[in-house]
Design an enzyme around this catalytic site. Structure first.
Site, PDB file in Angstrom:
ATOM      1  N   ALA A 126       0.845  -1.203   0.000  1.00 32.81           N
ATOM      2  CA  ALA A 126       0.000   0.000   0.000  1.00 32.81           C
ATOM      3  C   ALA A 126       0.871   1.240   0.000  1.00 32.81           C
ATOM      4  O   ALA A 126       2.047   1.208   0.402  1.00 32.81           O
ATOM      5  CB  ALA A 126      -0.931   0.008   1.213  1.00 32.81           C
ATOM      6  N   ASP A 127       0.292   2.331  -0.455  1.00 33.17           N
ATOM      7  CA  ASP A 127       0.964   3.625  -0.392  1.00 33.17           C
ATOM      8  C   ASP A 127      -0.100   4.696  -0.180  1.00 33.17           C
ATOM      9  O   ASP A 127      -1.196   4.619  -0.760  1.00 33.17           O
ATOM     10  CB  ASP A 127       1.738   3.910  -1.681  1.00 33.17           C
ATOM     11  CG  ASP A 127       2.635   5.137  -1.543  1.00 33.17           C
ATOM     12  OD1 ASP A 127       3.562   5.101  -0.704  1.00 33.17           O
ATOM     13  OD2 ASP A 127       2.410   6.137  -2.258  1.00 33.17           O
TER      14      ASP A 127
END
Length: 269
Positions: A126-127
């Site tokens: 994720a970012d």
């Protein structure tokens, strides 16, 4: 199948029975409050298929790890990506987070596919970025002065509104020999956040000096003391924390039970 048996029985629903009142002259007994029982894990096919297998979170974020435990992923292997996060900040925030998260997932998947531990059953990456109304991507504060300026800008611009984007990428190996050998599903969640414009410079300075937001894009943590800066949000709360849990579960279900070969494959894979 590795089925975990809870140490204690699950909480009972109220059956409507009323407790028997104590006798008038009965001595008052003080007891320690009962220990809170954890809920049973979600009984879903996708989660049951990976239970007891190698599941990797390609992130060192304790907040993401904590959120994943809420859906029963308690035995995560933490392997942060080593890929450089050097995409140009001139990209639209949506594209920036999606490309960065996909890069993280591919990097960790490639590094672990031939591990002595065996290939991972699932890799989650994720970012998260914070963006101004004009699309400027905000990084982590570089100094106390920069931190103060960032929070003041979020308070003062666009009536206090800004956006938080989180991209989630899930990868799993395919049982077939179809190239490239893995399935990938992606999702980008957007949440609008409004800072309270009555927040004073004094409060901002006091918050900055707690150092809670020093390691966070945008310079604040909505799940902690930083909530005092926020008036309201439009969207999911856990997305602002760093992982939209509902969307993540949907990706896991797709990539585990309905795997599809990705349209585009990184040549490095």
């Amino acid at each position: 199948m590795d089925q975990k048996v809870p140490i204690e029985p699950p909480p009972a629903y109220d059956d409507g029975a009323k407790p028997t009142p104590p006798a008038a002259n009965a001595p008052i007994q003080t007891q320690a409050p009962p220990r809170q029982r954890a809920p049973l894990p979600l009984n879903l096919p996708a989660l049951n298929m990976i239970r007891g297998r190698r599941v990797i979170l390609a992130s060192a974020s304790p907040r993401r790890r904590q959120l994943l435990t809420q859906i029963g992923l308690t035995d995560l292997e933490i392997i942060p990506s080593t890929a450089p996060e050097d995409l140009p900040k001139s990209l639209p925030p949506f594209e920036y987070v999606l490309q960065t998260a996909a890069q993280k997932a591919r990097n960790v998947y490639a590094a672990t596919i031939d591990s002595p531990k065996g290939e991972p059953a699932l890799v989650i990456a994720a970012d998260t970025v914070v963006s101004t109304h004009s699309g400027q991507i905000l990084e982590k504060p570089r100094s106390e002065k920069d931190h103060i300026a960032t929070l003041k800008m979020l308070r003062d611009q666009n009536s206090g509104w800004h956006k938080v984007y989180t991209a989630v990428v899930c990868m799993a190996p395919l049982e077939s020999l179809a190239d490239p050998g893995y399935a990938m599903e992606t999702h980008v969640e957007e949440t609008a956040v409004k800072f309270d414009q009555s927040v004073t410079d004094e409060l901002i300075l006091s918050y900055v000096r707690t150092r809670e937001g020093a390691d966070k894009a945008g310079g604040y943590g909505i799940q902690g003391v930083g909530s005092v800066l926020v008036e309201k949000i439009d969207g999911t709360f856990d997305n602002v924390v760093g992982l939209p849990l509902r969307a993540t579960l949907q990706l896991i279900e797709k990539v585990i039970t309905e795997p599809a070969v990705p349209d585009e494959v990184d040549e490095a894979m």
